[in-house]
Design a protein around this motif. Structure first.
Motif, PDB file in Angstrom:
ATOM      1  N   SER A   3       0.813  -1.199   0.000  1.00 28.01           N
ATOM      2  CA  SER A   3       0.000   0.000   0.000  1.00 28.01           C
ATOM      3  C   SER A   3       0.850   1.253   0.000  1.00 28.01           C
ATOM      4  O   SER A   3       0.362   2.338  -0.285  1.00 28.01           O
ATOM      5  CB  SER A   3      -0.935   0.000   1.216  1.00 28.01           C
ATOM      6  N   TRP A  23      -4.605  -7.623   0.204  1.00 27.71           N
ATOM      7  CA  TRP A  23      -4.011  -6.612   1.071  1.00 27.71           C
ATOM      8  C   TRP A  23      -4.962  -5.444   1.303  1.00 27.71           C
ATOM      9  O   TRP A  23      -5.187  -5.016   2.441  1.00 27.71           O
ATOM     10  CB  TRP A  23      -2.697  -6.099   0.463  1.00 27.71           C
ATOM     11  N   GLN A  28      -4.243  -5.245   5.197  1.00 28.69           N
ATOM     12  CA  GLN A  28      -3.706  -3.971   5.661  1.00 28.69           C
ATOM     13  C   GLN A  28      -4.290  -3.567   7.010  1.00 28.69           C
ATOM     14  O   GLN A  28      -3.711  -2.756   7.732  1.00 28.69           O
ATOM     15  CB  GLN A  28      -3.964  -2.873   4.634  1.00 28.69           C
ATOM     16  N   ARG A  32       0.536  -4.294  10.449  1.00 28.22           N
ATOM     17  CA  ARG A  32       0.793  -2.867  10.543  1.00 28.22           C
ATOM     18  C   ARG A  32       2.274  -2.584  10.820  1.00 28.22           C
ATOM     19  O   ARG A  32       2.896  -3.246  11.649  1.00 28.22           O
ATOM     20  CB  ARG A  32      -0.062  -2.251  11.650  1.00 28.22           C
ATOM     21  N   GLY A 313       2.398  -7.745   5.277  1.00 24.65           N
ATOM     22  CA  GLY A 313       1.165  -7.852   4.532  1.00 24.65           C
ATOM     23  C   GLY A 313       0.913  -9.241   4.018  1.00 24.65           C
ATOM     24  O   GLY A 313       1.692 -10.117   4.249  1.00 24.65           O
TER      25      GLY A 313
END
Length: 313
Positions: A3, A23, A28, A32, A313
């Protein structure tokens, strides 16, 4: 990491599209960077002698992800302090060596004195000796179809590993074997199994080892298998980046203190995990004992090592 990267249409070819959608829609919210950074900070405060990372530090194997992952590895320490093996997400699609794993080369390279002994296979196994401990890194990372996350070692790697473990046994070292996929598959996990797990365990039953560490499952597991010296502990680490959401196990890492004893080896296992206050704390302690496969080493200092499945992820 996906991302945070700029993606073009070509990046979505094949399996990457499914990984990126997974994701965006789900992962997501679970994995983290803030959690991963907090774990790394707590890990280094424990002053381990060596850190091992059991794979999956990219998401969909974008070339930029391999570079970003190399920066994260450098934040943990120099290559002589950190070892890594790849996971299935690090082989999500084919990416040439010079654009992918080359960025981690120094973290999965045999010590200079062992280079000749480990070139029976192209890259794996590698071996790194730290005091009385020999860290043997394997790769189960292979491409698989969408919806699959299987791994494979292959006959050449298994043969080379057998010869290496026998050599290390004769030298009286404590042998830690690293691989991403667990050699023991839980029921219902056929789609993410180690395809040649039976051959791997048969090799260990003959050549022996003192400890096997893996990732992939995103939960802590402690199991054992027969070996020449008795029962061989097989331990899996939880994800290093998971937040406490949607029923997922919050981020954890395992700290091992390995010491020779008069009868064999002792392994003190400390599991540190993320608590509701955002801090890491000790969740569980356990002492394991394994037989010594060779009488060549009578004493020595302890060594701490950390195994962590460190995917974002």
């Amino acid at each position: 990491m996906a991302s945070q990267l700029r993606l073009g249409l070509r990046d979505f070819a094949g399996k990457r599209l499914w990984g990126f959608l997974s994701w965006r829609l789900r992962r997501q919210h679970i994995h983290r960077r803030t959690v991963l950074d907090a774990l790394a900070e707590d890990l280094l405060l424990q002053h381990p002698d060596h850190v091992v990372v059991t794979g999956d530090i990219t998401n969909i194997s974008l070339p930029a992800e391999f570079i970003a992952a190399s920066h994260w590895l450098a934040s943990l320490g120099q290559p002589e302090f950190v070892s890594i093996i790849p996971g299935n997400h690090d082989a999500y699609v084919h990416v040439p060596w010079e654009r992918s794993w080359v960025h981690w080369d120094d973290y999965m390279r045999s010590d200079a004195d062992d280079a000749a002994a480990t070139n029976l296979a192209p890259r794996f196994p590698f071996v790194r000796r730290r005091r009385h401990v020999a860290i043997v890194g394997l790769s189960t990372a292979v491409r698989s179809a969408p919806g699959m996350a299987v791994g494979r070692l292959g006959a050449a790697q298994l043969h080379a590993t057998s010869l290496l473990l026998e050599q290390l046994r004769r030298q009286g070292l404590f042998r830690v074997v690293l691989l991403h996929h667990p050699p023991i598959t839980a029921a219902g996990d056929h789609h993410k199994r180690l395809i040649d797990a039976e051959a791997f365990m048969a090799m260990l039953a003959e050549a022996g080892a003192e400890l096997v560490l893996h990732g992939h499952d995103h939960v802590h597991r402690m199991r054992s298998q027969p070996s020449p010296g008795g029962r061989l502990p097989v331990l899996g680490a939880a994800s290093a980046s998971a937040a406490a959401v949607r029923g997922h196990v919050p981020a954890q890492y395992n700290l091992y203190r390995i010491a020779p004893s008069s009868r064999g080896w002792t392994i003190d296992v400390c599991i540190r995990g993320l608590e509701m206050n955002g801090q890491f704390a000790t969740l569980q302690r356990q002492r394991l004992t394994v037989a010594r496969a060779h009488a060549g080493l009578a004493g020595g200092a302890t060594l701490s090592a950390v195994a962590s499945d460190a995917r974002e992820g």
